[in-house]
Scaffold this motif. Sequence first.
Motif, mmCIF file in Angstrom:
data_model
loop_
_atom_site.group_PDB
_atom_site.id
_atom_site.type_symbol
_atom_site.label_atom_id
_atom_site.label_comp_id
_atom_site.label_asym_id
_atom_site.label_seq_id
_atom_site.Cartn_x
_atom_site.Cartn_y
_atom_site.Cartn_z
ATOM 1 N N LEU A 40 -11.418 3.546 5.959
ATOM 2 C CA LEU A 40 -10.105 3.930 6.385
ATOM 3 C C LEU A 40 -9.965 4.283 7.881
ATOM 4 O O LEU A 40 -9.095 3.836 8.692
ATOM 5 C CB LEU A 40 -9.644 5.123 5.868
ATOM 6 N N ASP A 41 -11.157 4.427 8.479
ATOM 7 C CA ASP A 41 -11.080 4.834 10.246
ATOM 8 C C ASP A 41 -10.829 3.500 10.541
ATOM 9 O O ASP A 41 -10.576 3.377 11.795
ATOM 10 C CB ASP A 41 -12.313 5.552 10.443
ATOM 11 N N GLY A 42 -11.554 2.255 10.164
ATOM 12 C CA GLY A 42 -11.184 1.085 10.709
ATOM 13 C C GLY A 42 -9.973 0.492 10.362
ATOM 14 O O GLY A 42 -9.910 -0.724 10.633
ATOM 15 N N GLY A 43 -8.949 1.290 9.846
ATOM 16 C CA GLY A 43 -7.761 0.713 9.609
ATOM 17 C C GLY A 43 -7.374 -0.042 8.240
ATOM 18 O O GLY A 43 -6.257 -0.637 8.176
ATOM 19 N N VAL A 44 -8.380 0.206 7.411
ATOM 20 C CA VAL A 44 -8.031 -0.521 5.935
ATOM 21 C C VAL A 44 -6.584 0.334 5.431
ATOM 22 O O VAL A 44 -6.600 1.618 5.068
ATOM 23 C CB VAL A 44 -9.101 -0.221 5.175
ATOM 24 N N PRO A 45 -5.818 -0.558 4.980
ATOM 25 C CA PRO A 45 -4.513 -0.253 4.312
ATOM 26 C C PRO A 45 -4.779 0.006 2.893
ATOM 27 O O PRO A 45 -3.819 0.954 2.244
ATOM 28 C CB PRO A 45 -3.364 -1.139 4.746
ATOM 29 N N VAL A 46 -5.504 -0.614 2.083
ATOM 30 C CA VAL A 46 -5.426 -0.446 0.653
ATOM 31 C C VAL A 46 -6.952 -0.464 0.171
ATOM 32 O O VAL A 46 -7.877 -1.304 0.842
ATOM 33 C CB VAL A 46 -4.970 -1.731 -0.224
ATOM 34 N N VAL A 47 -7.092 0.485 -0.785
ATOM 35 C CA VAL A 47 -8.535 0.718 -1.335
ATOM 36 C C VAL A 47 -8.412 0.653 -2.778
ATOM 37 O O VAL A 47 -7.659 1.257 -3.430
ATOM 38 C CB VAL A 47 -9.238 2.012 -0.930
ATOM 39 N N GLN A 48 -9.381 -0.404 -3.452
ATOM 40 C CA GLN A 48 -9.391 -0.566 -4.741
ATOM 41 C C GLN A 48 -10.632 0.353 -5.421
ATOM 42 O O GLN A 48 -11.748 -0.042 -4.826
ATOM 43 C CB GLN A 48 -9.273 -1.999 -5.289
ATOM 44 N N TYR A 49 -10.400 1.068 -6.424
ATOM 45 C CA TYR A 49 -11.383 1.826 -7.067
ATOM 46 C C TYR A 49 -11.877 1.223 -8.182
ATOM 47 O O TYR A 49 -11.206 0.998 -9.096
ATOM 48 C CB TYR A 49 -10.912 3.156 -7.221
ATOM 49 N N ARG A 50 -13.190 0.567 -8.257
ATOM 50 C CA ARG A 50 -13.674 -0.194 -9.184
ATOM 51 C C ARG A 50 -14.832 0.681 -9.793
ATOM 52 O O ARG A 50 -15.937 0.699 -9.324
ATOM 53 C CB ARG A 50 -13.885 -1.541 -8.746
ATOM 54 N N ASP A 51 -14.766 0.936 -11.223
ATOM 55 C CA ASP A 51 -15.961 1.536 -11.961
ATOM 56 C C ASP A 51 -15.593 1.332 -13.377
ATOM 57 O O ASP A 51 -14.622 1.693 -14.039
ATOM 58 C CB ASP A 51 -15.701 3.340 -11.867
ATOM 59 N N LYS A 52 -16.365 0.473 -13.826
ATOM 60 C CA LYS A 52 -16.099 -0.125 -15.080
ATOM 61 C C LYS A 52 -16.857 0.830 -16.371
ATOM 62 O O LYS A 52 -17.075 0.511 -17.390
ATOM 63 C CB LYS A 52 -16.899 -1.539 -15.422
ATOM 64 N N SER A 53 -17.333 1.932 -15.681
ATOM 65 C CA SER A 53 -18.309 2.848 -16.710
ATOM 66 C C SER A 53 -17.397 3.388 -17.723
ATOM 67 O O SER A 53 -16.129 3.565 -17.512
ATOM 68 C CB SER A 53 -19.153 3.954 -16.022
ATOM 69 N N ARG A 72 -4.109 10.771 3.074
ATOM 70 C CA ARG A 72 -4.291 11.498 4.399
ATOM 71 C C ARG A 72 -4.044 10.417 5.559
ATOM 72 O O ARG A 72 -3.758 10.653 6.427
ATOM 73 C CB ARG A 72 -5.433 12.195 4.391
ATOM 74 N N TYR A 73 -4.507 9.259 5.153
ATOM 75 C CA TYR A 73 -4.653 8.178 6.194
ATOM 76 C C TYR A 73 -3.462 7.204 6.073
ATOM 77 O O TYR A 73 -3.325 6.138 6.615
ATOM 78 C CB TYR A 73 -6.032 7.239 5.799
ATOM 79 N N ASP A 74 -2.329 7.599 5.108
ATOM 80 C CA ASP A 74 -1.253 6.667 4.867
ATOM 81 C C ASP A 74 -1.699 5.570 4.114
ATOM 82 O O ASP A 74 -0.955 4.239 4.611
ATOM 83 C CB ASP A 74 -0.450 6.698 6.206
ATOM 84 N N ALA A 75 -2.664 5.444 3.358
ATOM 85 C CA ALA A 75 -3.107 4.029 2.681
ATOM 86 C C ALA A 75 -2.923 4.217 1.407
ATOM 87 O O ALA A 75 -2.642 5.426 0.777
ATOM 88 C CB ALA A 75 -4.681 3.828 3.180
ATOM 89 N N ARG A 76 -3.243 3.185 0.502
ATOM 90 C CA ARG A 76 -2.865 3.197 -0.729
ATOM 91 C C ARG A 76 -4.236 3.101 -1.690
ATOM 92 O O ARG A 76 -4.879 2.282 -1.411
ATOM 93 C CB ARG A 76 -1.920 1.904 -1.333
ATOM 94 N N LEU A 77 -4.139 3.645 -2.740
ATOM 95 C CA LEU A 77 -5.361 3.571 -3.645
ATOM 96 C C LEU A 77 -5.003 2.840 -5.002
ATOM 97 O O LEU A 77 -3.862 3.289 -5.417
ATOM 98 C CB LEU A 77 -5.968 4.940 -4.122
ATOM 99 N N ILE A 78 -5.848 1.831 -5.186
ATOM 100 C CA ILE A 78 -5.548 1.066 -6.445
ATOM 101 C C ILE A 78 -6.570 1.014 -7.438
ATOM 102 O O ILE A 78 -7.673 1.217 -7.128
ATOM 103 C CB ILE A 78 -5.377 -0.496 -6.029
ATOM 104 N N ALA A 79 -6.253 1.426 -8.614
ATOM 105 C CA ALA A 79 -7.201 1.432 -9.724
ATOM 106 C C ALA A 79 -7.465 -0.057 -10.284
ATOM 107 O O ALA A 79 -6.594 -0.840 -10.525
ATOM 108 C CB ALA A 79 -6.801 2.304 -10.924
#
Length: 220
Positions: A40-53, A72-79
Amino acid sequence: MTAEAEAIDHRLSPVRGAYLIADRTRLAGDELEPAVRSALDGGVPVVQYRDKSDDHDRRLAEAQSLAALCHRYDARLIANDDIELARDAGADGVHLGRDDISVSHARIVLGKEALIGVSCYNELERAFAADRAGADYVAFGSFYPSPTKPGAPRAPLTLLKRARSRIHLPIAVIGGITPDNAGPLALAGADAAAVASGLLDAEDITEAARRLNNLMRLGW
């Protein structure tokens, strides 16, 4: 759709640049949040959380924490795959694969503002169907050999060029992408590069995210 409308859609979409896949198989518990923060500090606007457990409580706690961090970074979280997790964690959307629920079902559960992406692998028709169903973006790949999914079907650059000429949705590319090889994909029409190891294995995640963002801007 007019060219002007298409340009507006692309400009407003958060699916642009470096798209981090926070793959839990590549990150220990105490590494997850620091790695995402660095991206996020590097400017990533979208993060996908991947956990198959099947550890529901841990997955929910981690997704909630990452959602708060992204916001807090004005970014999006995708499941990844899981609409209930996306809803309960306060995530911004979900990414759906071949065997997951429909886009319309996800829209009902998550609401009209949710960001819904669909994996299209190397299948252009699947992207057309996702567009008709109301997806917000589509993803093609694997474009390069992927250490995360070594058996993934390969997608040629010609497919990406065809998709860009016929699909008005933002297009993400995936599979073995790094800050060193993303340029041709950006020039072929990709809006975002969805990356796990290409960022998470970097010596400096923040700098790698910045480089990847700069490369993806070649096609903007």
